[in-house]
Enzyme design. Structure first.
Site, PDB file in Angstrom:
ATOM      1  N   HIS A   1       0.714  -1.198   0.094  1.00 42.96           N
ATOM      2  CA  HIS A   1      -0.146   0.128  -0.029  1.00 42.96           C
ATOM      3  C   HIS A   1       0.967   1.133  -0.074  1.00 42.96           C
ATOM      4  O   HIS A   1       0.352   2.302  -0.239  1.00 42.96           O
ATOM      5  CB  HIS A   1      -1.012   0.068   1.085  1.00 42.96           C
ATOM      6  CG  HIS A   1      -0.428   0.387   2.447  1.00 42.96           C
ATOM      7  ND1 HIS A   1       0.044  -0.753   3.341  1.00 42.96           N
ATOM      8  CD2 HIS A   1      -0.038   1.433   2.914  1.00 42.96           C
ATOM      9  CE1 HIS A   1       0.327  -0.250   4.416  1.00 42.96           C
ATOM     10  NE2 HIS A   1       0.591   1.164   4.274  1.00 42.96           N
TER      11      HIS A   1
ATOM     12  N   ASP B   1       0.014  -7.454   1.071  1.00 40.47           N
ATOM     13  CA  ASP B   1       0.320  -6.140   1.347  1.00 40.47           C
ATOM     14  C   ASP B   1       2.197  -6.149   1.570  1.00 40.47           C
ATOM     15  O   ASP B   1       2.433  -5.475   2.344  1.00 40.47           O
ATOM     16  CB  ASP B   1      -0.449  -5.595   2.571  1.00 40.47           C
ATOM     17  CG  ASP B   1      -0.149  -4.140   2.730  1.00 40.47           C
ATOM     18  OD1 ASP B   1       0.393  -3.487   1.726  1.00 40.47           O
ATOM     19  OD2 ASP B   1      -0.320  -3.591   3.713  1.00 40.47           O
TER      20      ASP B   1
ATOM     21  N   SER C   1       4.675   2.514   7.864  1.00 42.12           N
ATOM     22  CA  SER C   1       4.324   1.545   7.046  1.00 42.12           C
ATOM     23  C   SER C   1       5.446   1.275   6.257  1.00 42.12           C
ATOM     24  O   SER C   1       6.105   1.953   5.462  1.00 42.12           O
ATOM     25  CB  SER C   1       3.192   1.897   6.215  1.00 42.12           C
ATOM     26  OG  SER C   1       1.991   1.934   6.951  1.00 42.12           O
TER      27      SER C   1
END
Length: 389
Positions: free
Chosen positions: A137, A168, A244
């Site tokens: 992402h 992911d 992230s």
């Protein structure tokens, strides 16, 4: 009466003198006896350790330990900046005029218009030749990726080598030839709840921010938007937007997870993808650009209490085959609608998640043994998996 009092006082003084004298004797001998007791205790413990082959280990987790580890691994933690193109419809004011629309309706006036947005994230260098592991992402739909690496004056362009939406995960390749510092991958199956971990990342653009905490739980299922994560590490190490794709590290500096998400409505609840999940698919992401998943060719449903009763089952464990698709491995293997899958290769299937977890460890072309219950009888069917279309 006076004689009685005098004799009582005399007896008291004699007892007091004797008590002091005996106490002095005990005090003189006690240090040696205490030393002997301590020495014998230590000696006994040392002998017991030697006989059992045990080695006493002292784990020290302090500020200096974290600082030394962070200093060592920081060059392998990178900041990722992406440029993403967003396509929007643009309505020309002329065609939006009510008079024009009365005659021509809405057939005209909408033309494509693109805008560009930037995003930030983190990543981990996993090889000395410049492969970077991050979240999918972070780089989803990116038309430009620039990576800031410690020790280099300018950001380095990067390309997406492979990515997988479901897990992911994405692998990038730095486009500058150099020898990079890489993180050592650990074993996320061996970490335990309560172990210390350190998160490094780029939250809110604040590069190389370090936070520490412990493993709060393992195997957490989490749904974020339309992504369903099934096996995340939960930690109370602070993870914020921009973290992230960054590393979750063990106390020894090994990569044990990829920081992925945070519960914004709570404090101290962050999640990371176990590094063992990434290790299973890294070769595919690098060599094929995607993850090839094993495919049976069936539609399944969970078994409810009513379903179990109607099928004459004594338990709700397993999955019900609701549909067998034509021309698939399942049809060729002889699976039927109404079969209940209870095991694959001897591993019990309790529900859909259990089935998917087992299939995720298999590869296309591999033959598995599917154990099913059909009309009250147990059957074992060999099935050769295909690549998921």
């Amino acid at each position: 009466m006076a004689n009685v009092k005098s004799s009582g006082v005399l007896r008291f003084l004699v007892v007091l003198v004797l008590g002091v004298f005996i106490g002095a004797l005990i005090g003189v001998n006690m240090p040696d006896q205490l030393a002997d007791w301590k020495g014998n205790g230590n000696q006994s413990r040392q002998l017991a350790a030697q006989e059992s082959g045990e080695t006493t280990k002292y784990v020290v987790m302090g500020p200096s330990g974290i600082a030394d580890m962070v200093e060592k691994v920081s060059p392998a933690v990178v900041n990722i900046e992406t440029t993403v193109r967003v396509d929007n419809g643009y309505v020309d004011p002329f065609f939006d005029d009510p008079f024009f629309r009365e005659f021509f309706g809405d057939r005209f006036g909408i033309s494509p218009r693109s805008t560009y947005e930037t995003g930030i994230g983190s990543g981990c260098i996993i090889s000395s030749d410049g492969y970077v592991l991050t979240n999918q992402h972070v780089v989803n739909n990116a038309v430009k990726i620039m990576v800031t690496v410690a020790g280099f004056d300018q950001p380095i362009p990067a390309t997406i080598v492979g990515q997988d939406y479901e897990l992911d995960l994405a692998v990038l390749k730095l486009q500058k030839k150099a020898t990079y510092t890489a993180l050592k991958m650990g074993d996320s199956d061996r970490i335990r709840v309560g172990d210390w971990v350190i998160a490094i990342g780029n939250p809110y653009g604040l590069d190389h921010t370090v936070t520490a905490g412990v493993i709060s739980a393992k195997g957490r299922p989490v749904t974020i938007g339309d992504r369903q994560y099934r096996n995340l590490i939960q930690t109370d190490a602070a993870i914020n937007p921009g973290n992230s794709g960054g590393p979750l590290l063990s106390a020894s500096g090994e990569l044990v997870g990829i920081n992925t998400a945070v519960n914004a409505s709570a404090q101290g609840i962050g999640f990371a993808i176990p590094i063992n999940t990434a290790k299973q698919v890294l070769d595919q992401l690098i060599s094929k650009g995607k993850v090839e998943r094993a495919y049976m060719g069936i539609g399944v449903s969970e078994i409810t209490a009513d379903t179990a009763n109607s099928l004459g089952l004594s338990t709700t464990k397993g999955v019900l085959v609701a549909q067998v698709y034509s021309g698939t491995p399942a049809e060729k293997a002889g699976l039927h609608t109404g079969d209940v899958i209870t095991a694959i290769d001897g591993k019990t299937v309790n529900n859909y998640d259990g089935l998917k977890t087992i299939l995720d460890t298999k590869k296309a072309g591999q033959t598995i043994t599917v154990k099913v219950i059909r009309n009250g009888s147990t059957k074992e069917l060999p099935l050769t998996l295909a690549a998921k279309p």
